[in-house]
Design a protein around this motif. Structure first.
Motif, PDB file in Angstrom:
ATOM      1  N   SER A  26       0.826  -1.211   0.000  1.00  0.00           N
ATOM      2  CA  SER A  26       0.000   0.000   0.000  1.00  0.00           C
ATOM      3  C   SER A  26       0.860   1.261   0.000  1.00  0.00           C
ATOM      4  N   MET A  27       1.973   1.233   0.718  1.00  0.00           N
ATOM      5  CA  MET A  27       2.833   2.414   0.754  1.00  0.00           C
ATOM      6  C   MET A  27       3.569   2.617  -0.568  1.00  0.00           C
ATOM      7  N   THR A  28       3.751   1.567  -1.357  1.00  0.00           N
ATOM      8  CA  THR A  28       4.436   1.722  -2.640  1.00  0.00           C
ATOM      9  C   THR A  28       3.495   2.131  -3.757  1.00  0.00           C
ATOM     10  N   TRP A  29       2.212   2.326  -3.471  1.00  0.00           N
ATOM     11  CA  TRP A  29       1.296   2.833  -4.490  1.00  0.00           C
ATOM     12  C   TRP A  29       1.707   4.220  -4.964  1.00  0.00           C
ATOM     13  N   ILE A  30       2.500   4.933  -4.164  1.00  0.00           N
ATOM     14  CA  ILE A  30       2.893   6.295  -4.509  1.00  0.00           C
ATOM     15  C   ILE A  30       3.892   6.302  -5.671  1.00  0.00           C
ATOM     16  N   VAL A  31       4.513   5.161  -5.973  1.00  0.00           N
ATOM     17  CA  VAL A  31       5.479   5.073  -7.068  1.00  0.00           C
ATOM     18  C   VAL A  31       4.712   4.817  -8.369  1.00  0.00           C
ATOM     19  N   PRO A  32       4.696   5.793  -9.286  1.00  0.00           N
ATOM     20  CA  PRO A  32       3.961   5.586 -10.542  1.00  0.00           C
ATOM     21  C   PRO A  32       4.697   4.589 -11.447  1.00  0.00           C
ATOM     22  N   LYS A  33       3.933   3.840 -12.213  1.00  0.00           N
ATOM     23  CA  LYS A  33       4.527   2.812 -13.072  1.00  0.00           C
ATOM     24  C   LYS A  33       5.042   3.368 -14.385  1.00  0.00           C
ATOM     25  N   ASN A  34       4.541   4.513 -14.814  1.00  0.00           N
ATOM     26  CA  ASN A  34       4.902   5.017 -16.134  1.00  0.00           C
ATOM     27  C   ASN A  34       5.956   6.124 -16.102  1.00  0.00           C
ATOM     28  N   GLY A  36       9.949   7.130 -15.095  1.00  0.00           N
ATOM     29  CA  GLY A  36      11.262   6.642 -14.714  1.00  0.00           C
ATOM     30  C   GLY A  36      11.514   5.225 -15.188  1.00  0.00           C
ATOM     31  N   GLY A  37      12.743   4.811 -14.981  1.00  0.00           N
ATOM     32  CA  GLY A  37      13.139   3.468 -15.376  1.00  0.00           C
ATOM     33  C   GLY A  37      12.970   2.470 -14.248  1.00  0.00           C
ATOM     34  N   LYS A  38      13.425   1.251 -14.520  1.00  0.00           N
ATOM     35  CA  LYS A  38      13.321   0.191 -13.524  1.00  0.00           C
ATOM     36  C   LYS A  38      14.150   0.500 -12.276  1.00  0.00           C
ATOM     37  N   PHE A  39      15.360   1.001 -12.498  1.00  0.00           N
ATOM     38  CA  PHE A  39      16.232   1.301 -11.366  1.00  0.00           C
ATOM     39  C   PHE A  39      15.647   2.419 -10.506  1.00  0.00           C
ATOM     40  N   PHE A  40      15.063   3.419 -11.144  1.00  0.00           N
ATOM     41  CA  PHE A  40      14.464   4.534 -10.414  1.00  0.00           C
ATOM     42  C   PHE A  40      13.313   4.046  -9.530  1.00  0.00           C
ATOM     43  N   ARG A  41      12.443   3.204 -10.088  1.00  0.00           N
ATOM     44  CA  ARG A  41      11.327   2.663  -9.302  1.00  0.00           C
ATOM     45  C   ARG A  41      11.830   1.767  -8.181  1.00  0.00           C
ATOM     46  N   PHE A  42      12.882   0.963  -8.460  1.00  0.00           N
ATOM     47  CA  PHE A  42      13.474   0.119  -7.424  1.00  0.00           C
ATOM     48  C   PHE A  42      14.048   0.967  -6.303  1.00  0.00           C
ATOM     49  N   PHE A  43      14.728   2.056  -6.656  1.00  0.00           N
ATOM     50  CA  PHE A  43      15.311   2.949  -5.656  1.00  0.00           C
ATOM     51  C   PHE A  43      14.224   3.592  -4.790  1.00  0.00           C
ATOM     52  N   LEU A  44      13.120   4.026  -5.428  1.00  0.00           N
ATOM     53  CA  LEU A  44      12.018   4.608  -4.665  1.00  0.00           C
ATOM     54  C   LEU A  44      11.393   3.583  -3.721  1.00  0.00           C
ATOM     55  N   LYS A  45      11.234   2.348  -4.189  1.00  0.00           N
ATOM     56  CA  LYS A  45      10.682   1.302  -3.321  1.00  0.00           C
ATOM     57  C   LYS A  45      11.643   0.974  -2.175  1.00  0.00           C
ATOM     58  N   PHE A  46      12.943   1.049  -2.445  1.00  0.00           N
ATOM     59  CA  PHE A  46      13.932   0.838  -1.388  1.00  0.00           C
ATOM     60  C   PHE A  46      13.831   1.938  -0.336  1.00  0.00           C
ATOM     61  N   LEU A  47      13.690   3.183  -0.764  1.00  0.00           N
ATOM     62  CA  LEU A  47      13.515   4.284   0.184  1.00  0.00           C
ATOM     63  C   LEU A  47      12.227   4.136   0.988  1.00  0.00           C
ATOM     64  N   ILE A  48      11.165   3.678   0.346  1.00  0.00           N
ATOM     65  CA  ILE A  48       9.904   3.453   1.048  1.00  0.00           C
ATOM     66  C   ILE A  48      10.057   2.330   2.061  1.00  0.00           C
ATOM     67  N   ALA A  49      10.829   1.293   1.727  1.00  0.00           N
ATOM     68  CA  ALA A  49      11.065   0.203   2.680  1.00  0.00           C
ATOM     69  C   ALA A  49      11.816   0.706   3.909  1.00  0.00           C
ATOM     70  N   ILE A  50      12.805   1.555   3.704  1.00  0.00           N
ATOM     71  CA  ILE A  50      13.543   2.124   4.835  1.00  0.00           C
ATOM     72  C   ILE A  50      12.619   2.989   5.681  1.00  0.00           C
ATOM     73  N   GLU A  51      11.789   3.805   5.003  1.00  0.00           N
ATOM     74  CA  GLU A  51      10.824   4.645   5.731  1.00  0.00           C
ATOM     75  C   GLU A  51       9.858   3.783   6.535  1.00  0.00           C
ATOM     76  N   MET A  52       9.385   2.694   5.939  1.00  0.00           N
ATOM     77  CA  MET A  52       8.440   1.823   6.627  1.00  0.00           C
ATOM     78  C   MET A  52       9.077   1.162   7.846  1.00  0.00           C
ATOM     79  N   ILE A  53      10.326   0.767   7.731  1.00  0.00           N
ATOM     80  CA  ILE A  53      11.026   0.154   8.863  1.00  0.00           C
ATOM     81  C   ILE A  53      11.165   1.159  10.003  1.00  0.00           C
TER      82      ILE A  53
END
Length: 108
Positions: A26-34, A36-53
């Motif tokens: 649910s927290m990663t819904w903020i990352v749009p799919k269309n 940036g590239g794959k690495f950019f979306r992965f980096f944003l999800k990594f930052l969200i994981a750190i924030e969630m922790i």
């Protein structure tokens, strides 16, 4: 004894795993799919994981410190409700982003 421990812990492990997993999704819904590239979306999800922790850590500390009689209600509100509020706001913004990006894709 080990079997009894597994029987008692398994439901809690399943429930917590589902809660944390769905919270992260649910927290990663903020990352749009269309955008940036794959690495950019992965980096944003990594930052969200750190924030969630970090938010989960503060939330757990708040729940555990609720047992302490030395803390006031305001201290507990800061430790429990601020992380929950940040998560809820991020999930709501993510739902809006997800709805808007799906609406844009369905029009074309």
């Amino acid at each position: 004894m080990g079997c009894l421990f597994n029987i008692l812990v398994l439901p809690f492990e399943f429930i917590l795993e589902e809660i944390i997993g769905n919270w992260f999704v649910s927290m990663t819904w903020i990352v749009p799919k269309n955008i940036g590239g794959k690495f950019f979306r992965f980096f944003l999800k990594f930052l969200i994981a750190i924030e969630m922790i970090i938010l989960a850590l503060f939330f757990v500390i708040g729940i555990i410190s609720a047992i302490s009689p030395d803390l006031t209600v305001w201290d507990l509100c800061k430790l429990i409700f601020i992380p929950l509020g940040i998560s809820i706001v991020q999930i709501l913004v993510g739902a809006i982003v997800k709805f808007a990006s799906n609406k844009d894709n369905s029009d074309t």
